[in-house]
Scaffold this motif. Structure first.
Motif, PDB file in Angstrom:
ATOM      1  N   ARG A  70      32.510   3.891 -33.021  1.00 43.96           N
ATOM      2  CA  ARG A  70      33.935   4.255 -33.057  1.00 43.96           C
ATOM      3  C   ARG A  70      34.830   3.051 -33.323  1.00 43.96           C
ATOM      4  O   ARG A  70      35.982   3.019 -32.922  1.00 43.96           O
ATOM      5  CB  ARG A  70      34.319   4.898 -31.720  1.00 43.96           C
ATOM      6  CG  ARG A  70      33.566   6.184 -31.437  1.00 43.96           C
ATOM      7  CD  ARG A  70      33.668   6.584 -29.969  1.00 43.96           C
ATOM      8  NE  ARG A  70      32.967   5.614 -29.118  1.00 43.96           N
ATOM      9  CZ  ARG A  70      33.489   5.111 -28.007  1.00 43.96           C
ATOM     10  NH1 ARG A  70      34.695   5.445 -27.624  1.00 43.96           N
ATOM     11  NH2 ARG A  70      32.802   4.253 -27.272  1.00 43.96           N
ATOM     12  N   LYS A  71      34.259   2.063 -34.001  1.00 42.71           N
ATOM     13  CA  LYS A  71      34.973   0.795 -34.135  1.00 42.71           C
ATOM     14  C   LYS A  71      35.835   0.661 -35.388  1.00 42.71           C
ATOM     15  O   LYS A  71      36.589  -0.292 -35.521  1.00 42.71           O
ATOM     16  CB  LYS A  71      33.972  -0.361 -34.122  1.00 42.71           C
ATOM     17  CG  LYS A  71      33.080  -0.423 -35.358  1.00 42.71           C
ATOM     18  CD  LYS A  71      32.212  -1.646 -35.388  1.00 42.71           C
ATOM     19  CE  LYS A  71      31.008  -1.539 -34.543  1.00 42.71           C
ATOM     20  NZ  LYS A  71      30.032  -0.533 -34.970  1.00 42.71           N
ATOM     21  N   ALA A  72      35.753   1.583 -36.336  1.00 37.85           N
ATOM     22  CA  ALA A  72      36.361   1.370 -37.656  1.00 37.85           C
ATOM     23  C   ALA A  72      37.853   1.083 -37.581  1.00 37.85           C
ATOM     24  O   ALA A  72      38.335   0.084 -38.125  1.00 37.85           O
ATOM     25  CB  ALA A  72      36.104   2.591 -38.551  1.00 37.85           C
ATOM     26  N   SER A  73      38.624   1.957 -36.913  1.00 41.47           N
ATOM     27  CA  SER A  73      40.076   1.757 -36.862  1.00 41.47           C
ATOM     28  C   SER A  73      40.427   0.488 -36.106  1.00 41.47           C
ATOM     29  O   SER A  73      41.377  -0.224 -36.461  1.00 41.47           O
ATOM     30  CB  SER A  73      40.756   2.961 -36.216  1.00 41.47           C
ATOM     31  OG  SER A  73      40.295   3.144 -34.885  1.00 41.47           O
ATOM     32  N   SER A  74      39.655   0.179 -35.062  1.00 47.29           N
ATOM     33  CA  SER A  74      39.901  -1.047 -34.292  1.00 47.29           C
ATOM     34  C   SER A  74      39.598  -2.276 -35.141  1.00 47.29           C
ATOM     35  O   SER A  74      40.332  -3.280 -35.080  1.00 47.29           O
ATOM     36  CB  SER A  74      39.040  -1.060 -33.023  1.00 47.29           C
ATOM     37  OG  SER A  74      39.381   0.015 -32.169  1.00 47.29           O
ATOM     38  N   LEU A  75      38.525  -2.217 -35.932  1.00 45.36           N
ATOM     39  CA  LEU A  75      38.213  -3.324 -36.829  1.00 45.36           C
ATOM     40  C   LEU A  75      39.334  -3.503 -37.849  1.00 45.36           C
ATOM     41  O   LEU A  75      39.747  -4.644 -38.141  1.00 45.36           O
ATOM     42  CB  LEU A  75      36.887  -3.066 -37.546  1.00 45.36           C
ATOM     43  CG  LEU A  75      36.495  -4.108 -38.606  1.00 45.36           C
ATOM     44  CD1 LEU A  75      36.294  -5.474 -37.973  1.00 45.36           C
ATOM     45  CD2 LEU A  75      35.247  -3.673 -39.363  1.00 45.36           C
ATOM     46  N   GLY A  76      39.843  -2.389 -38.387  1.00 43.66           N
ATOM     47  CA  GLY A  76      40.942  -2.480 -39.345  1.00 43.66           C
ATOM     48  C   GLY A  76      42.169  -3.123 -38.746  1.00 43.66           C
ATOM     49  O   GLY A  76      42.820  -3.967 -39.372  1.00 43.66           O
ATOM     50  N   ALA A 106      42.206  -5.200 -36.182  1.00 44.27           N
ATOM     51  CA  ALA A 106      41.902  -6.605 -35.931  1.00 44.27           C
ATOM     52  C   ALA A 106      41.988  -7.428 -37.218  1.00 44.27           C
ATOM     53  O   ALA A 106      42.589  -8.518 -37.235  1.00 44.27           O
ATOM     54  CB  ALA A 106      40.510  -6.736 -35.313  1.00 44.27           C
ATOM     55  N   LEU A 107      41.406  -6.923 -38.291  1.00 45.12           N
ATOM     56  CA  LEU A 107      41.431  -7.658 -39.564  1.00 45.12           C
ATOM     57  C   LEU A 107      42.853  -7.807 -40.088  1.00 45.12           C
ATOM     58  O   LEU A 107      43.221  -8.847 -40.631  1.00 45.12           O
ATOM     59  CB  LEU A 107      40.557  -6.952 -40.595  1.00 45.12           C
ATOM     60  CG  LEU A 107      39.045  -7.036 -40.357  1.00 45.12           C
ATOM     61  CD1 LEU A 107      38.298  -6.140 -41.325  1.00 45.12           C
ATOM     62  CD2 LEU A 107      38.560  -8.477 -40.483  1.00 45.12           C
TER      63      LEU A 107
END
Length: 600
Positions: free
Chosen positions: A136-142, A144-145
């Motif tokens: 479930r990390k995709a939106s959080s990675l986005g 963060a980046l």
């Protein structure tokens, strides 16, 4: 005092379930805990944090200690080991969503030095937190980046070899850290794409579909990251080649970004040739223009063709002409920009694309493509309006290179178009000089080239050998065009015999005399009389001032320019009169040559 308050709230919370913690408990823990760390009581705080009885409380409240811990870690104070121990334990124990928010808030700085140190310190912990989020990390990675790249944009860019080598602004280190940060997420997408290909049984399709949706989201975030970095910082900096800088961190960063694109199944070839290739539409992905920003695609093309990156994955099956057509779609908007970095990148990409094409090979059919007409106009603006002299010179060099690639018919059509649309005396003069060169080649080669002889040449000559406004034409403003026109006419009279008339000049001469030579003679007489009168008046005014310097106000665009002295105006008037003499001398020589040839 703070340590006692922290001990009290810890003891009270040990006996309570997590959902019974009050707002006051949270506030006291945060305030007392931060104060203890700031006052150097990190040993006691570490003991509390590691106590097994306190883990529920630490999981719930521990992330509030991050600001105080990061300050110690950045300043590298005496209690650094204890604070590092607290920090690492919080990364493993606290809820990842709260840690993520806390770390991203701490990344947001304004001072360049603090930004660089914060990124270097926090990217690795941020990576650990994101990996704890599982699928479930995709939106959080986005998120963060996006935060990281916003911070990266605040750092000064290295412009010289020495600045990059010494990494005086720490940008290179941050780019290297960023590469390490995204690596496990890239690897995750790569492995999942391979797994998805292997699993094709219909019984697993529903489960795989849900997993693929998540992986597509992760892949999309990585694609957005690559597109952003291609625009900034990679399109802002001038990468050094291996000869000037053997180990270039920025060049390595660019290579890693291209490798990332390949790893997430974004074809470098398709990105470069995107303007002319229909891309595959992927449901659920962003719109085409958002997924693939124009400038980012131009950056990919620049890295491939100018810096020769991704050579191992870029096929050589496309013809140089096809590559040129695609790259012109990237170059055209770049040359229309005002930023000098964009203009420079556009010129470099256009030049590298042109040199691969054989001279005289581009057919006239290409002139029907809009870019082959709009790009030269943008290039003219660079040649005539760019502030940097080196870019103006580069523009002229590339302009000539582009002319050389057309076949004779295409050159003929191109010259007609430029004479009609450039509206700049210097550019028109340059085109006329090229016309003269092409006529010379046609007369010498004897290869049957008819486009710069006879009936095909005459339409060009009629566009060249004419005064735009008749005798009232501003001769000084049109100086470059007029001098090249006179030189062309003189060349034709000398080179072409009356009996052969290969160029058609001798049957057209009576028209040229009426539309060009006679009006030019009248214009020269009018202009000379005007400037001689101005010179006489200015010299009289100067003498009447009893040796006091006369200053003349010049109004341009409603604003006064700096005062011009009488001496400067007199010098300018003499220069203009000398120019008229030069024009007249060439015109007289042409008339003499005509008389001699016609009477032979």
């Amino acid at each position: 005092m703070a340590l006692d308050m922290l001990s009290d709230v810890v003891q009270r919370c040990q006996a309570l379930p997590v959902d019974s913690y009050t707002k006051e408990d949270h506030d006291v823990f945060m305030t007392a805990g931060r104060t203890c760390i700031e006052e150097g009581n990190s040993v006691q705080v570490l003991s509390i944090i590691l106590d097994e009885k306190n883990q529920d409380m630490v999981s719930c409240m521990g992330w509030n200690l991050l600001p105080a811990l990061i300050q110690v870690l950045l300043k590298k104070e005496d209690n650094l080991p204890q604070c590092l121990g607290i920090f690492n334990h919080l990364l493993e124990t606290c809820r990842p969503k709260e840690l993520l928010i806390g770390l991203l808030e701490l990344l947001e700085q304004d001072d360049p030095d603090t930004i660089a140190e914060s990124l270097h310190l926090l990217l690795n912990p941020l990576q650990k937190v994101l990996l704890r989020l599982g699928s479930r990390k995709a939106s959080s990675l986005g998120m963060a980046l996006s935060t990281v790249l916003d911070q990266l944009a605040k750092l000064p860019l290295p412009h010289t070899k020495e600045q990059e080598e010494d990494d005086v602004f720490s940008l290179c280190r941050c780019c290297t850290d960023l590469t390490t940060f995204v690596r496990p997420f890239v690897q995750e997408v790569r492995l999942n794409l391979l797994t998805s290909e292997e699993l094709s049984e219909s019984t697993t399709k529903m489960t795989i579909g849900r997993d693929n949706d998540r992986e597509d989201e992760l892949r999309t975030e990585l694609l957005k990251f690559c597109m952003k970095t291609l625009s900034y910082p990679l399109f802002e900096v001038q990468l050094k080649d291996t000869d000037s800088l053997a180990v270039s961190p920025l060049r390595n960063f660019a290579t890693e970004i291209l490798n990332t694109l390949s790893a997430i199944r974004e074809s470098i070839t398709s990105l470069v040739y995107q303007p002319l290739l229909k891309r595959k539409q992927v449901p659920g992905f962003l719109e085409e223009e958002v997924r693939y920003p124009q400038e980012s695609l131009a950056s990919v093309a620049h890295l491939v063709f100018v810096h020769h990156l991704a050579a191992d994955v870029f096929p050589c099956v496309f013809s140089p002409v096809f590559s040129l057509r695609c790259n012109m779609e990237h170059v055209c908007p770049l040359l229309s920009r005002r930023e000098e970095t964009r203009i420079q990148k556009g010129l470099e990409l256009y030049e590298k694309s042109l040199v691969r094409v054989e001279d005289g090979s581009l057919p006239v059919d290409l002139m029907e493509i809009k870019t082959f007409l709009t790009l030269p106009q943008n290039l003219v603006k660079v040649m005539t309006m760019c502030q940097r002299q080196d870019l103006r010179s580069k523009g002229l060099k590339v302009f000539q290179l582009s002319i050389d690639k057309f076949d004779t018919e295409a050159k003929h059509k191109f010259f007609q178009y430029m004479l009609k649309t450039s509206h700049h005396s210097g550019v028109e003069g340059y085109i006329i000089k090229n016309i003269r060169n092409q006529i010379n080649v046609a007369l010498q080669s004897g290869d049957g080239n008819t486009w710069f002889q006879g009936v095909h040449l005459l339409p060009l000559l009629r566009k060249v050998l004419i005064l735009p406004d008749g005798p009232e034409t501003d001769l000084l403003e049109n100086l470059d065009r007029l001098m090249e026109s006179l030189n062309l006419l003189r060349y034709l009279i000398i080179r072409d015999k009356v009996t052969e008339n290969q160029t058609g000049i001798w049957t057209e001469l009576y028209k040229i005399e009426d539309t060009f030579m006679k009006p030019l003679r009248v214009g020269l007489n009018m202009s000379r009389a005007h400037y001689e009168r101005e010179l006489h008046n200015t010299m009289d005014t100067k003498r009447s001032k009893d040796k006091e310097e006369s200053k003349i106000s010049v109004l341009v665009g409603g604003e006064n320019l700096p005062h011009v002295t009488s001496e400067s105006q007199i010098q300018a008037l003499h220069t203009a009169l000398h120019t008229f003499d030069m024009m007249e001398s060439v015109l007289v020589r042409i008339e003499e040559l005509v008389n001699v040839k016609e009477n032979v």
